[in-house]
Enzyme design. Sequence first.
Site, PDB file in Angstrom:
ATOM      1  N   CYS A 160     -22.016 -38.104  16.577  1.00  0.00           N
ATOM      2  CA  CYS A 160     -22.171 -39.417  15.938  1.00  0.00           C
ATOM      3  C   CYS A 160     -21.746 -39.429  14.475  1.00  0.00           C
ATOM      4  CB  CYS A 160     -23.609 -39.900  16.089  1.00  0.00           C
ATOM      5  SG  CYS A 160     -24.077 -40.117  17.820  1.00  0.00           S
ATOM      6  N   HIS A 300     -27.862 -44.012   8.255  1.00  0.00           N
ATOM      7  CA  HIS A 300     -27.537 -43.734   9.651  1.00  0.00           C
ATOM      8  C   HIS A 300     -28.518 -44.499  10.534  1.00  0.00           C
ATOM      9  CE1 HIS A 300     -25.655 -41.606  12.898  1.00  0.00           C
ATOM     10  NE2 HIS A 300     -26.767 -40.988  13.262  1.00  0.00           N
ATOM     11  N   GLU A 311     -34.400 -38.963   7.571  1.00  0.00           N
ATOM     12  CA  GLU A 311     -33.450 -39.607   6.670  1.00  0.00           C
ATOM     13  C   GLU A 311     -34.181 -40.373   5.576  1.00  0.00           C
ATOM     14  OE1 GLU A 311     -29.429 -42.388   6.710  1.00  0.00           O
ATOM     15  OE2 GLU A 311     -30.796 -42.488   8.414  1.00  0.00           O
ATOM     16  N   LYS A 329     -27.518 -50.795  12.628  1.00  0.00           N
ATOM     17  CA  LYS A 329     -27.737 -50.482  14.049  1.00  0.00           C
ATOM     18  C   LYS A 329     -28.808 -51.376  14.672  1.00  0.00           C
ATOM     19  CE  LYS A 329     -26.144 -45.657  14.009  1.00  0.00           C
ATOM     20  NZ  LYS A 329     -25.806 -45.428  12.587  1.00  0.00           N
ATOM     21  N   HIS A 334     -26.042 -48.484  18.282  1.00  0.00           N
ATOM     22  CA  HIS A 334     -25.476 -47.212  17.823  1.00  0.00           C
ATOM     23  C   HIS A 334     -24.183 -46.953  18.588  1.00  0.00           C
ATOM     24  CE1 HIS A 334     -24.852 -43.306  16.423  1.00  0.00           C
ATOM     25  NE2 HIS A 334     -25.971 -42.698  16.773  1.00  0.00           N
ATOM     26  N   PHE A 393     -25.300 -34.935  16.693  1.00  0.00           N
ATOM     27  CA  PHE A 393     -25.819 -33.774  17.410  1.00  0.00           C
ATOM     28  C   PHE A 393     -25.025 -32.527  16.996  1.00  0.00           C
ATOM     29  CE2 PHE A 393     -27.651 -36.004  21.454  1.00  0.00           C
ATOM     30  CZ  PHE A 393     -28.729 -36.446  20.701  1.00  0.00           C
TER      31      PHE A 393
END
Length: 405
Positions: A160, A300, A311, A329, A334, A393
């Site tokens: 991502c 994010h 975060e 998002k 996402h 990831f």
Amino acid sequence: MSGLAITGLGLVTAAGIGVEASWAGILRGESTASADPALSGMVTDFSCRVPGFDADAQLGRRTAWRQERCAHLARVAAREAVADSGLDPATWNGARVGVVVGNSLGGTMTFEQQYEILRAEGESQVTPLLIPMAGTGSPTAWLSLDLGARGPSLAPATACASGATALGVAWDWLRSGICDVVVTGGAESALSPLIMAGFGQLGALSTRSGDPATASRPFDADRDGFVAAEGAGILVLERIEDAKARGARVHARLAGYGGASDAYHITAPHPHGDGVERASRIALEAAGLHPCDIGHVNAHGTSTPMNDVIEGSLIKRLYPEGTPVTSVKGTIGHALGAAGGIEAVCTVLSVRDGIVPPTANLDRLDPRIDLDIVRKIPRQLDIRAAVSNSFGFGGANGVVVLTRD
């Protein structure tokens, strides 16, 4: 302050086709998640798909049938971005034009469909287009062909963070003199049952099937996972002096990029945001800026329990108290490997226009997250510099710094 000129923007998201439609929808802050017939019967049976996207109409049937949907989205966004830049592929020196588009999972729908054909009808019925359609490099390859771009091409696949990684590669190519123009960003369309089952088994997806419009809720105390989406965000980058010499409009500047890996876990982020902080500091140093110079963070913000807390702690630790934060998002879901490109475009628009979109569905801020999250309505701000965060990831982290021209 130098950096690179961002002269072209293109967007295809669940909020709309094109920058104008997408940005208007994102500023409204209304969720685009809805039931997805392709996921019917699954635990998570909803997603954020691009509405009304007709590849045959956009690209022509003879062209569209040979490509995966991620390439369709990339090509439409790239055509918009290049037209916006004022550059003409018919007259530019294609050998000096690079293409780097992040993509995380490739053509998953083609893989699944062709595997079923293999099982039911045998290998002779599998399409010879399987490999070029299904690879993660498909969007990059088709953009190179579409634009006559004969410079270097690359398809980063850092999960991502792929879209942000692509911007980092473009940053290097232009600064090193390898290219004069780079078309970059991210594209993804991986809303296939197998991929969604995989994310579901990891516990990453929201399961609010009874009310999908409220499912993506970054930083909210009641969040339970992300909502998968598709889309593309493409930018045209040039050196400042080249853009100014041809009288181009500069939307904003890519002032810095930082990449760093957690080297911690294959799916979980580092509990203290170690890699994110290093990537952030690298990006800020490249831009010649201090954290106190940042007026906005496009987070994010996935709406997953673990990511948002980690975060949030990093943003609180690194940037001045009260720095306005948002996550788009909540509105558009996402988009996986496309997220970094899409969110870079959104951050450019925030810097250029002085407005930050709201984080959709943020009703009750998680008490562990002590941030000024923009919610409910857009916020007008004088933003000279902003950052866009992207994590993936495997511990991949990419951070871009964007500044007003």
